[in-house]
Design a protein around this motif. Structure first.
Motif, PDB file in Angstrom:
ATOM      1  N   SER A  35      -7.318   9.840   4.817  1.00 32.38           N
ATOM      2  CA  SER A  35      -6.346   8.748   4.769  1.00 32.38           C
ATOM      3  C   SER A  35      -6.011   8.349   6.199  1.00 32.38           C
ATOM      4  CB  SER A  35      -5.071   9.198   4.083  1.00 32.38           C
ATOM      5  OG  SER A  35      -5.332   9.505   2.757  1.00 32.38           O
ATOM      6  N   VAL A  36      -6.261   7.102   6.530  1.00 27.23           N
ATOM      7  CA  VAL A  36      -6.063   6.681   7.914  1.00 27.23           C
ATOM      8  C   VAL A  36      -4.983   5.605   7.997  1.00 27.23           C
ATOM      9  CG1 VAL A  36      -7.147   5.671   9.938  1.00 27.23           C
ATOM     10  CG2 VAL A  36      -8.457   7.179   8.461  1.00 27.23           C
ATOM     11  N   VAL A  37      -4.018   5.831   8.880  1.00 27.38           N
ATOM     12  CA  VAL A  37      -3.000   4.825   9.176  1.00 27.38           C
ATOM     13  C   VAL A  37      -3.264   4.367  10.597  1.00 27.38           C
ATOM     14  CG1 VAL A  37      -0.542   4.351   9.339  1.00 27.38           C
ATOM     15  CG2 VAL A  37      -1.362   6.090   7.759  1.00 27.38           C
ATOM     16  N   ARG A  45       0.873  -1.164   0.000  1.00 33.03           N
ATOM     17  CA  ARG A  45       0.000   0.000   0.000  1.00 33.03           C
ATOM     18  C   ARG A  45       0.902   1.202   0.000  1.00 33.03           C
ATOM     19  NH1 ARG A  45      -5.309   0.680   3.031  1.00 33.03           N
ATOM     20  NH2 ARG A  45      -6.420  -1.136   2.335  1.00 33.03           N
ATOM     21  N   LEU A  46       0.817   1.991  -1.046  1.00 31.08           N
ATOM     22  CA  LEU A  46       1.670   3.186  -1.086  1.00 31.08           C
ATOM     23  C   LEU A  46       1.115   4.257  -0.178  1.00 31.08           C
ATOM     24  CD1 LEU A  46       2.263   3.278  -4.912  1.00 31.08           C
ATOM     25  CD2 LEU A  46       3.884   2.643  -3.165  1.00 31.08           C
ATOM     26  N   THR A  47      -0.202   4.305  -0.063  1.00 30.29           N
ATOM     27  CA  THR A  47      -0.854   5.307   0.771  1.00 30.29           C
ATOM     28  C   THR A  47      -1.930   4.594   1.585  1.00 30.29           C
ATOM     29  OG1 THR A  47      -2.494   5.710  -0.920  1.00 30.29           O
ATOM     30  CG2 THR A  47      -0.569   7.124  -0.943  1.00 30.29           C
ATOM     31  N   PRO A  48      -2.412   5.233   2.649  1.00 29.58           N
ATOM     32  CA  PRO A  48      -3.445   4.566   3.439  1.00 29.58           C
ATOM     33  C   PRO A  48      -4.709   4.274   2.649  1.00 29.58           C
ATOM     34  CG  PRO A  48      -2.537   6.426   4.642  1.00 29.58           C
ATOM     35  CD  PRO A  48      -1.944   6.475   3.281  1.00 29.58           C
ATOM     36  N   ARG A  49      -5.084   5.177   1.738  1.00 34.78           N
ATOM     37  CA  ARG A  49      -6.344   4.940   1.017  1.00 34.78           C
ATOM     38  C   ARG A  49      -6.080   4.172  -0.265  1.00 34.78           C
ATOM     39  NH1 ARG A  49      -9.682   9.439  -0.440  1.00 34.78           N
ATOM     40  NH2 ARG A  49     -11.237   7.846  -0.728  1.00 34.78           N
ATOM     41  N   ASP A  83     -10.755   0.672   5.023  1.00 33.77           N
ATOM     42  CA  ASP A  83      -9.769   1.052   4.006  1.00 33.77           C
ATOM     43  C   ASP A  83      -8.657   1.847   4.677  1.00 33.77           C
ATOM     44  OD1 ASP A  83      -8.448   1.607   1.736  1.00 33.77           O
ATOM     45  OD2 ASP A  83      -9.921   2.981   0.916  1.00 33.77           O
ATOM     46  N   ILE A  84      -7.774   1.146   5.396  1.00 31.15           N
ATOM     47  CA  ILE A  84      -6.726   1.825   6.142  1.00 31.15           C
ATOM     48  C   ILE A  84      -5.399   1.128   5.902  1.00 31.15           C
ATOM     49  CG2 ILE A  84      -8.150   2.708   8.012  1.00 31.15           C
ATOM     50  CD1 ILE A  84      -7.230   0.174   9.579  1.00 31.15           C
ATOM     51  N   LEU A  85      -4.329   1.829   6.224  1.00 33.55           N
ATOM     52  CA  LEU A  85      -3.010   1.212   6.202  1.00 33.55           C
ATOM     53  C   LEU A  85      -2.704   0.769   7.623  1.00 33.55           C
ATOM     54  CD1 LEU A  85      -0.270   0.724   4.724  1.00 33.55           C
ATOM     55  CD2 LEU A  85       0.385   2.984   5.439  1.00 33.55           C
TER      56      LEU A  85
END
Lengths: 483, 447
Positions: free
Chosen positions: B25-27, A172-176, B44-46
């Protein structure tokens, strides 16, 4: 499985395919081709779009995808793309038998590059362009493209991404996931643009050939506009450009992204990349020396053809500048073994993927050491990081499935092929998404002589190989269809 | 916005899901791989596995490139330390959850905000305040003040004895009461119904109202005839939460605290003045009898054991308690307990934390009024800007998303009724109820 939501998403993807086919009609209009060709593209595109809109409206509603649904969307999406994508071939009369047309389309989307067309120079350009475009869409994945451009997918996007992207662990390059998909497609499109410009202005190709070959290269596909493939251009400049871009397309695209954002050191820190580069280098040298001793040509020529062939096979592209079927047996076998290995995870290449082979190799060493010291604890490491036990066992299972299907497939194909070599290599060439094999499916031959049933079986292998088995096979488990 | 959340527990997961819905964008970082995998499967998170307070892990999460850090692990020290690290990395917003109230003493010498932590959430205190509000207005499922008490939002459920049952607003006998308030939204079987003139109220509908406080109080007295006001509160469990609630309650009503552990009971006794503290197991009949439970009593179960809390409330109901509140920490239990009407109210410390954090976030640009527990929507408090499309427009001319409804507006000190011909002016504060995915749209319309 949530059938309504699954087919709703498949309809979006079919819409994209429909629009692309109509776009190819534009190429046909531009070159002022016969009305039959133009109409075949327009009508096919409209049929795809019509069906997509109809199904899309019928199934509208919330999209909440579970992990399972992601597999359904991807498999059915690919089948639907292949069904509608084969219409232009049938309507224009380029391919008569519908199974052959589907073989050609699936070969395009899965970036295999195996063809049933015998005389490529006589094919209309609109059809050629669609054929190359299927490669380009399939390379990074049509559904990943949908994830990138459809804003409303959310969690569903992640499930689809997981099911379509090849490789054991998904970066995953980015969280989304939407942003990740956008970045990957961005890098892909950028490399495509650069290669097309190079082929046109440095390689001296026309726009049409440059674009079609670029699509084939970046997707590691292998459809050419010439029967003699890239060899027809007989230019070392073109060969070099295509070698470089095949090599790039076989690398994990997240490494390209890091390089483009100012961290080119990431390439060399990645053990998979190092292995990949060294393997291609050694294989090229071995092939060059091997064919040079067999009095093939001057050493320079040997090196050029050997490098091209090694890169083309290792990245599972399948372009050819030389008939490697005439090479010594050692070279031929080495090439077949390279077909199994394939490209890096996260690239557009097929095969087992280098990282899997690498981890399996390390696992094998570990087991060997364990035999000697039963009470010792050994971890499987890659680039200094411990590979989780469940990933290792997942890879072992993948290895087993791959080999099992290869063995069973070769057995089945012996009924359709004249000899053992062709039977075995036509399976690995489709399963690994390479294209050319040996003997009857070698570089100078193609898949046109195989009976429709045989072609149908190989079509399934291509899909299985591209979606890495699980995504497709899970649909055959009875529990999958239950709520 | 890029947001890093430390801790994949209940609060972390809930926050992540709300923030993902708004396309942030959530980590997420947690040292428990299993909890993390569970969170990642549905969001949909890292996800990054590792200890949140370790700089190497934060480096991997690219904390320095993030806009916000939310630390909600079970460990207060980790939460606070991570915020300090984030401060040194130059992260704009830092939020820490603290469960141990001892970390917050109010002394200006030891101010966490000075150390760069923008928001310290005292989970127990948020929750205690929420329960205290419930006890003060028992008819409402939720009630809170807005605009410094000028307006109040309250929710209630339509039960079998309600005078609203199976009627449209116009058919009710107390039209004056209904016209003094405005119905914001109705939840019917998990679905959101946007109300209009001929909406019929059905049994079990959850109705949300907005209006002035006295009007709402009068409305509730009429609409919930079955809940009698009470004079006594019994709290089971003298943990931090119970103790804090007792401190709020003891000045207003008679208060009894049941605590099993002797040492803890002694501690509570030293902290409280008017409350009667009993050392007893609340799950025994004798303890309930000794505490003097009668029909004008509210019973609040706040032990750490969810099942025990629920049973305790049921026992208290059998003894005649008129109002029961239970704490539930496992968020999965909440919908079941609420649907079966086992107790009058359910509170969850995690939900209180999530609410507090989301309020703070919204307050950055759009002033958020509050988040409603039982509705898939949000209450937004926006100020009409000079450049806004809505400036000098009448309400009926403004095109809002289907799931949005204008509740009320405030001009200066005056509360305006949101009728179709109300014209907005620069500086008007408008209260809007809308679905979570319409928040962005509303922002773009008003700002």
């Amino acid at each position: 499985m949530n059938k309504r939501a699954v087919f709703h998403l498949v309809s979006y993807m079919t819409l994209v395919i429909g629009i692309a086919i109509v776009g190819c009609a534009g190429v046909s209009f531009y070159y002022d081709e016969p009305v039959k060709v133009q109409m075949s593209l327009v009508v096919s595109g409209l049929i795809a779009m019509g069906c997509a809109i109809l199904v899309g409206v019928m199934t509208r509603g919330d999209i909440n995808l579970s992990r399972r649904d992601g597999f359904g969307v991807v498999t059915f999406g690919w089948v639907s793309a292949t069904l509608f994508g084969s219409l232009p071939y049938i309507f224009s009369g380029v391919i008569e038998h519908p199974v052959s047309a589907m073989f050609e389309t699936m070969s395009g989307f899965t970036t295999t590059g195996a063809s049933v067309l015998t005389d490529l120079e006589s094919i209309p350009r609109g059809i050629h362009f669609w054929r190359a475009l299927t490669h380009w869409f399939g390379g990074m994945g049509v559904l990943v493209l949908c994830v990138a451009i459809l804003p409303f997918l959310g969690v569903g996007g992640m499930q689809i991404y997981r099911a379509e992207m090849p490789g054991p662990s998904k970066d995953r390059l980015t969280p989304r996931i939407t942003t990740t998909a956008k970045l990957l497609w961005g890098v892909y499109a950028l490399l495509t643009l650069v290669e097309a410009l190079l082929l046109k202005y440095v390689g001296g190709m026309g726009w049409f050939d440059a674009l079609c070959h670029t699509f084939g290269t970046m997707a590691t596909g292998g459809f050419s506009t010439r029967t003699a493939s890239v060899g027809a251009f007989d230019s070392w400049v073109v060969d070099t450009i295509i070698i470089v871009f095949m090599f790039l397309a076989g690398i994990n695209f997240s490494l390209h992204y890091h390089a483009l954002t100012g961290k080119p050191g990431r390439y060399f820190r990645d053990p998979e990349f190092r292995f990949y580069a060294i393997f291609i280098l050694c294989a090229s040298l071995f092939l060059a020396v091997n064919i040079w001793f067999a009095d093939y040509a001057s050493f320079g020529r040997c090196l050029r053809d050997a490098t091209f062939t090694a890169t083309s096979i290792m990245t599972t592209t399948g372009f050819a500048t030389a008939d490697f079927d005439q090479w010594p047996n050692a070279s031929r076998l080495l090439l077949v073994m390279m077909m199994f290995v394939g490209g890096c995870a996260g690239s557009t290449g097929g095969g087992l993927k280098i990282v899997r082979v690498f981890i399996m190799f390390k696992k094998m060493l570990r087991e060997l050491k364990q035999f000697m010291r039963p009470s010792a604890i050994f971890q499987v490491k890659l680039g200094g990081k411990v590979i989780e036990q469940d990933i290792v066992s997942h890879i072992s299972a993948f290895f087993a499935i791959f080999m099992l299907i290869f063995a069973a497939g070769s057995f089945i194909m012996t009924f359709f092929m004249p000899d053992l070599e062709s039977a075995a290599t036509c399976v690995i060439a489709t399963l690994g998404n390479i294209g050319p094999g040996l003997n009857a499916v070698g570089v100078t031959h193609n898949y046109a002589d195989i009976s429709p049933l045989g072609q149908g079986i190989l079509t399934c292998f291509m899909l299985l190989g591209r979606l890495e088995f699980y995504t497709v096979l899970i649909l055959f488990l009875p529990g999958f269809w239950k709520k | 916005m890029r947001i890093v959340i430390i801790g994949a527990g209940n609060a972390g997961r809930q926050l992540a899901s709300r923030l993902c819905e708004e396309k942030h964008s959530v980590v997420m970082i947690d040292s428990d791989a299993e909890a993390l995998a569970q969170a990642e499967a549905g969001l949909d998170i890292l996800a990054i596995c590792g200890q949140g307070s370790s700089p190497a892990v934060l480096e991997e999460a690219k904390l320095d490139k993030s806009d916000l850090l939310i630390a909600v692990t079970d460990n207060d020290e980790v939460n606070l330390l991570t915020c300090l690290l984030a401060h040194s990395a130059g992260v704009k917003g830092k939020i820490a959850r603290v469960t141990n109230p001892k970390y917050i003493c109010g002394s200006p010498h030891y101010d966490l905000q000075k150390m760069g932590i923008d928001l310290v959430i005292n989970q127990k205190q948020e929750c205690a305040r929420e329960i205290f509000n419930m006890l003060q207005m028992p008819g409402a499922l939720e009630a809170f003040d807005l605009f410094a008490g000028k307006v109040m939002v309250a929710g209630f459920s339509v039960n079998a004895v309600s005078p609203l049952l199976d009627r449209t607003p116009a058919e009710c006998d107390r039209l004056d009461l209904i016209q003094s308030i405005r119905v914001l939204a109705i939840r019917r079987d998990k679905e959101l119904v946007v109300p209009h003139g001929n909406t019929v109220f059905k049994q079990n509908d959850l109705v949300y109202l907005v209006g002035k406080r006295p009007d709402i109080a009068a409305f509730f007295a009429w609409v919930c005839p079955d809940i009698k006001p009470f004079q006594k509160v019994i709290i089971a469990g003298g943990g931090d939460l119970g103790l804090m609630l007792a401190k709020f309650v003891e000045n207003e009503m008679e208060c009894v605290l049941l605590e099993h552990d002797e040492e803890r009971a002694r501690y509570c006794a030293s902290e409280l003045d008017k409350t009667l503290i009993l050392r007893a197991d609340a799950l025994t009949e004798t303890a309930l009898e000794e505490s003097g439970l009668h029909d004008r009593t509210a019973f609040v179960a706040l032990t750490g054991d969810d099942e025990g809390n629920i049973m305790n409330c049921l026992m208290a109901q059998k003894k005649g308690a008129s109002f029961t509140v239970t704490q539930i920490t496992r968020t999965d239990f909440i919908p079941v307990v609420e649907q079966l009407y086992l107790v009058n109210r359910v509170v969850s410390p995690y939900l209180s934390t999530t609410n507090a954090i989301l309020h703070w976030l919204r307050s950055q640009k759009v002033q958020a009024a509050s988040l409603l527990h039982n509705l898939p929507g949000e209450l937004l408090d926006v100020v009409v800007g000079a450049e806004s499309k809505t400036n000098r427009k009448m309400i009926r001319e403004i095109k809002l998303p289907n799931t949005a409804i204008i509740a009320t507006a405030i001009r200066g000190e005056e509360v305006l009724t949101a009728t179709g011909d109300l014209m907005f002016q620069t500086g008007d504060r408008v209260l809007i109820f809308c679905h979570a995915d319409a928040v962005k749209k509303i922002k773009s319309i008003f700002l």
